[in-house]
Design an enzyme around this catalytic site. Structure first.
Site, short mmCIF file in Angstrom:
data_model
loop_
_atom_site.label_atom_id
_atom_site.label_comp_id
_atom_site.label_asym_id
_atom_site.label_seq_id
_atom_site.Cartn_x
_atom_site.Cartn_y
_atom_site.Cartn_z
CB CYS A 55 -0.89 0.04 1.24
SG CYS A 55 -1.37 -1.53 1.93
CG ASP A 87 -6.24 -1.79 8.78
OD1 ASP A 87 -5.32 -1.27 9.42
OD2 ASP A 87 -7.39 -1.33 8.74
CB CYS A 128 -2.50 1.36 4.31
SG CYS A 128 -3.30 -0.12 4.96
CG ASP A 129 -7.63 0.18 5.48
OD1 ASP A 129 -7.40 0.21 4.26
OD2 ASP A 129 -8.19 -0.78 6.02
CE LYS A 130 -8.64 1.86 10.40
NZ LYS A 130 -8.36 0.86 9.38
CB CYS A 200 -7.10 -3.79 -0.37
SG CYS A 200 -6.09 -4.59 0.90
CD GLU A 450 -10.49 -2.81 9.70
OE1 GLU A 450 -9.87 -3.67 9.03
OE2 GLU A 450 -10.67 -1.65 9.29
CB SER A 476 -11.97 -5.42 6.96
OG SER A 476 -11.46 -5.14 5.69
#
Length: 573
Positions: A55, A87, A128-130, A200, A450, A476
């Site tokens: 990521c 994650d 990535c996510d956060k 992702c 998650e 997630s």
């Protein structure tokens, strides 16, 4: 052609202007910076780049490419890095407790670096996510001219002549446990599911928040769905560096852009794409940084009237690369604006309104990913807010791709994810159960983990929609099935979820937006009288600090009062 800027109104004057700043300037000379460049605005290029996961591996390259645009626009670029917790690697073990906490650390670290060095503008790169909401939270907190750049998604892997993502690997673990996936197939799948750089590929949390960046106006139009390996990502980074200098000239700031109407636009885009339930956590957190009241129920209200129109994984067929090729987020917003689902008057980082940007897009009726709003996949959004006796402070569920929207079952209660996963892996969960995983909330976890490993294992066992799962933790963006997260008040606060016992009847109705515990009031009162608060295992360090300061999930699980309490705005120092 570069432009001269008046530094008398910019934060960098405090470290670069006047005889008293000679010591400060000596540091810049030490780095080989010329006198005329020290006189320019200082632009922070904040990168979440690292070697932790694919990521983030292209972010430093993209941030460095942005230097060219900043210089062309008349600024002096200054790159620094912040952390990430990825994650997909943190999932399914104690490391996941660090994930949401990292959002606050990212926002705090960007704030501190910008404050400490008196930067005048910010271009943030996240993958990535956060790191996406964390970076945008910092922009809104600092309120200097800013542009958000997503590092781009991974290309889909190929396995047995079909596109696959990391979620296929998580679900294959469940099939392996069920004896329906041979170990050699699992091993072969894991080696091809993630073929290179990027986040992702489905409409999981990273791509959901990347869509938010464009919908809310903090990213350049049609920039965030471009896959990470594509050469055009370098061009996007350069354009962002150049455009942020135009924002400095205009003094156009994030809070001018991310208004309440813009947050509603963003929530609608999340629903239209069947996006991650985590958006209901991150949008309120971002709004808090701007001093805007916008909680889970405001997000859910926007979801109610928004149809699901982008056929994206995990509920649909396609991945981010396909959406990019179909025309990207602006193609989606073209049909939404045409049907009065967006406020086109909101400003964006182009200096134009969202509507003016959308006017430059021509609807492509040949693509298959984004449906016309008049003929949606489903008439209501892909994400639904819930409220009821089990969740007085609300909960959230993703319904995109689901066949059933009501569920009544008997509770199977677990006080941590590990115990629930072990029961699933041992095939000790029966159809019709409502699996309750508690003490995993922001305070109780701490860190609000998650539950993808557990939900994916259930799907792998073929029980994705015959079992419901409820938690005060999170899911997630890759989760699918009847999975309800963010239940509040959380168990650690003595919420109703702390009082559930095995065998209790729980009813969920995603059509009506309700989630109820069918236990008489006198029985609940007796249980409450006997309930004792729990002490978690994290009584020092970052997780302790987080658990002692974090607020409720429905308000974004934030750790400070936000802009409503501020006495000054950094951009005006």
């Amino acid at each position: 052609m570069t432009q001269n800027f008046d530094k008398s109104r910019l934060p960098s004057r405090h470290v670069s202007v006047g005889p008293e700043r000679a010591p400060h300037r000596s540091y810049y000379y030490a780095m080989g910076i010329a006198e005329e460049d020290i006189a320019k605005p200082f632009v922070a290029l904040a990168s979440a780049g690292n070697d932790s996961a694919p990521c983030n591996t292209t972010l430093d390259f993209q941030a460095d490419a942005a230097r060219e645009g900043v210089v062309a626009g008349g600024g002096m670029p200054r790159r620094f890095n912040t952390i990430t917790v990825t994650d997909g690697i943190a999932m399914g073990h104690q490391g996941m407790k660090s994930s949401l906490v990292s959002r606050e650390v990212i926002a705090d670290s960007v704030e501190l670096s910008v404050r400490g060095h008196c930067y005048d503008a910010l271009v943030g790169f996240a993958g990535c996510d956060k790191s996406l909401p964390g970076m945008m939270m910092a922009m809104l907190r600092l309120n200097v001219p800013s542009i958000f750049v997503y590092g781009g998604s991974i290309l889909p892997g190929r396995f047995e002549d079909r596109d696959v993502t990391v979620v296929d690997v998580f679900e294959a673990v469940g099939r392996y446990a069920a004896g329906t996936c041979p170990l050699h197939d699992l091993t072969a799948l894991e080696k091809v599911a993630c073929p290179g750089h990027g986040a992702c590929g489905g409409q999981f949390t990273a791509n959901t928040m990347a869509c938010v960046g464009e919908a809310i106006g903090l990213s350049l139009p049609n920039s965030n769905m471009v896959p990470a390996p594509y050469r055009s990502r370098e061009e996007i980074a350069i354009a962002a560096g150049k455009q942020v200098m135009e924002l400095v000239r205009l003094n156009l700031r994030p809070r001018d852009i991310a208004t309440r109407a813009a947050f509603i636009n963003a929530a609608r885009v999340v629903a239209a794409t069947g996006g991650s339930t985590n958006a209901a956590l991150h949008l309120p957190a971002m709004a808090s940084e701007a001093g805007i009241d916008f909680d889970l129920f405001d997000v859910a209200e926007a979801f109610k009237s928004t149809p699901y129109v982008a056929d994206l994984k995990p509920g649909g067929k396609y991945v981010a690369k396909d959406m990019y090729e179909a025309g990207g987020v602006y193609m989606l917003m073209k049909t939404m604006l045409a049907n009065d689902l967006l406020d086109g008057s909101c400003l964006t980082v182009t200096g134009k309104t969202l509507g003016e940007n959308i006017d430059e897009v021509t609807w492509n009726s040949d693509q298959k990913v984004i449906y016309d709003v008049k003929t949606p996949i489903t008439a209501t959004g892909g994400v639904v807010g819930l409220r009821g006796t089990l969740a007085p402070e609300g909960a959230i569920v993703k319904v995109a791709g689901m066949k059933r929207l009501q569920f009544t079952g008997t509770a199977r209660v677990f006080d941590c994810e590990e115990d629930a996963f072990a029961a699933v892996e041992a095939r000790n969960i029966t159809e019709g159960s409502v699996v309750v995983i508690r003490y995993e909330g922001p305070k109780g976890g701490p860190g609000m983990r998650e539950m993808l490993s557990t939900t994916a294992a259930l799907y792998g066992l073929g029980m994705g929609e015959s079992v419901a799962l409820i938690t005060d933790g999170r899911f997630s963006g890759a989760t699918r099935g009847f999975c309800i997260g963010h239940v509040g008040p959380e168990a650690a606060e003595g919420g109703p979820i702390a009082l559930v016992e095995d065998g209790d009847i729980i009813t969920i109705d995603a059509d009506a937006g309700t989630i109820d515990l069918d236990v008489p009031a006198d029985v609940l009162a007796d249980r409450r009288a006997k309930w004792q608060p729990r002490v978690n295992d994290y009584q020092s360090g970052a997780l302790w600090r987080y658990s002692t300061t974090v607020g409720p999930a429905y308000q974004g699980a934030v750790t400070h009062p936000g802009a409503k309490a501020e006495r000054h705005v950094y951009a005006d120092i």
